[in-house]
Design a protein around this motif. Structure first.
Motif, mmCIF file in Angstrom:
data_model
loop_
_atom_site.group_PDB
_atom_site.id
_atom_site.type_symbol
_atom_site.label_atom_id
_atom_site.label_comp_id
_atom_site.label_asym_id
_atom_site.label_seq_id
_atom_site.Cartn_x
_atom_site.Cartn_y
_atom_site.Cartn_z
ATOM 1 N N HIS A 1 -7.594 49.048 -37.755
ATOM 2 C CA HIS A 1 -8.432 48.980 -38.960
ATOM 3 C C HIS A 1 -9.743 48.287 -38.629
ATOM 4 O O HIS A 1 -9.761 47.282 -37.919
ATOM 5 C CB HIS A 1 -7.738 48.175 -40.070
ATOM 6 C CG HIS A 1 -6.547 48.850 -40.645
ATOM 7 N ND1 HIS A 1 -6.641 49.788 -41.639
ATOM 8 C CD2 HIS A 1 -5.229 48.729 -40.358
ATOM 9 C CE1 HIS A 1 -5.428 50.217 -41.947
ATOM 10 N NE2 HIS A 1 -4.555 49.590 -41.177
ATOM 11 N N CYS A 2 -10.813 48.802 -39.171
ATOM 12 C CA CYS A 2 -12.116 48.153 -39.036
ATOM 13 C C CYS A 2 -12.070 46.841 -39.826
ATOM 14 O O CYS A 2 -11.654 46.835 -40.989
ATOM 15 C CB CYS A 2 -13.210 49.065 -39.594
ATOM 16 S SG CYS A 2 -14.821 48.256 -39.712
ATOM 17 N N HIS B 1 -11.459 50.813 -42.723
ATOM 18 C CA HIS B 1 -11.209 52.213 -42.389
ATOM 19 C C HIS B 1 -10.308 52.262 -41.153
ATOM 20 O O HIS B 1 -10.397 51.410 -40.275
ATOM 21 C CB HIS B 1 -12.545 52.938 -42.134
ATOM 22 C CG HIS B 1 -12.405 54.417 -42.089
ATOM 23 N ND1 HIS B 1 -12.239 55.099 -40.922
ATOM 24 C CD2 HIS B 1 -12.387 55.342 -43.092
ATOM 25 C CE1 HIS B 1 -12.134 56.388 -41.188
ATOM 26 N NE2 HIS B 1 -12.213 56.564 -42.511
ATOM 27 N N THR C 1 -11.279 54.312 -35.691
ATOM 28 C CA THR C 1 -12.254 53.621 -34.844
ATOM 29 C C THR C 1 -12.302 54.314 -33.494
ATOM 30 O O THR C 1 -11.369 55.021 -33.104
ATOM 31 C CB THR C 1 -11.896 52.134 -34.648
ATOM 32 O OG1 THR C 1 -10.644 52.034 -33.986
ATOM 33 C CG2 THR C 1 -11.836 51.398 -35.976
ATOM 34 N N CYS D 1 -16.556 51.518 -35.638
ATOM 35 C CA CYS D 1 -15.928 52.166 -36.785
ATOM 36 C C CYS D 1 -16.619 53.505 -37.037
ATOM 37 O O CYS D 1 -17.857 53.583 -37.077
ATOM 38 C CB CYS D 1 -16.040 51.272 -38.024
ATOM 39 S SG CYS D 1 -15.362 52.030 -39.524
#
Length: 156
Positions: free
Chosen positions: A2-3, A8, A11, A31
């Motif tokens: 996850h960013c 989000h 990546t 990302c």
């Protein structure tokens, strides 16, 4: 992954670098959604499987602890012990196995310890290989002498 900025899940890895001791990988990521960059560090876990069947993460200091006892009263520095511990960990990781039997850890310690200090090696080997008599020491010393003589002939 996850960013950390927008959460989000997509990546992209821009760059990967392995640490000097081979124990971790640093990755530079971007990302796909927000475009921001961040770094991650991946630790490669090496598990030691004990005789009981339980497993625990490899601990370099724990491996050095037993060697330190064998080196008591010998001209071996803490820096030399730290290098031995690193050498053992590198050798174990080089096997490519995620789980190493505890017995293999001890066997991996023997060769670099022998190079470091022969008396400490004999002490460690006597416990690790469960020497039962003076004859076991004599046999090991004879093997060490034969190998030393063979190496001297080969290099001489």
């Amino acid at each position: 992954m996850h960013c950390p900025h927008c959460r989000h899940t997509d990546t992209r890895v821009l760059d990967s670098r392995v640490s000097d001791d081979g124990g971790q990988i640093r990755r530079r990521r971007a990302c796909v959604e927000c475009g921001k960059r961040f770094s991650t560090v991946e630790l490669m876990q090496l598990l030691v499987v004990k005789r009981s069947g339980a497993s625990e993460p490899f601990n370099r200091e724990k491996a050095i602890h037993g060697v330190r006892k064998a080196c008591k009263g010998r001209p071996v520095t803490e820096d030399q012990l730290a290098r031995l511990g690193q050498e053992v960990e590198i050798a174990l990781r080089a096997t490519g196995c995620a789980e190493i039997p505890a017995h293999e850890v001890g066997l991996t310690i023997l060769a670099p310890l022998r190079e470091l200090d022969e008396v400490a090696y004999l002490r460690f080997a006597s416990v690790y290989r469960a020497f039962e008599s003076a004859a076991d020491f004599e046999t090991e010393i004879a093997v060490m002498r034969a190998e030393r003589d063979a190496a001297a002939v080969a290099s001489g």
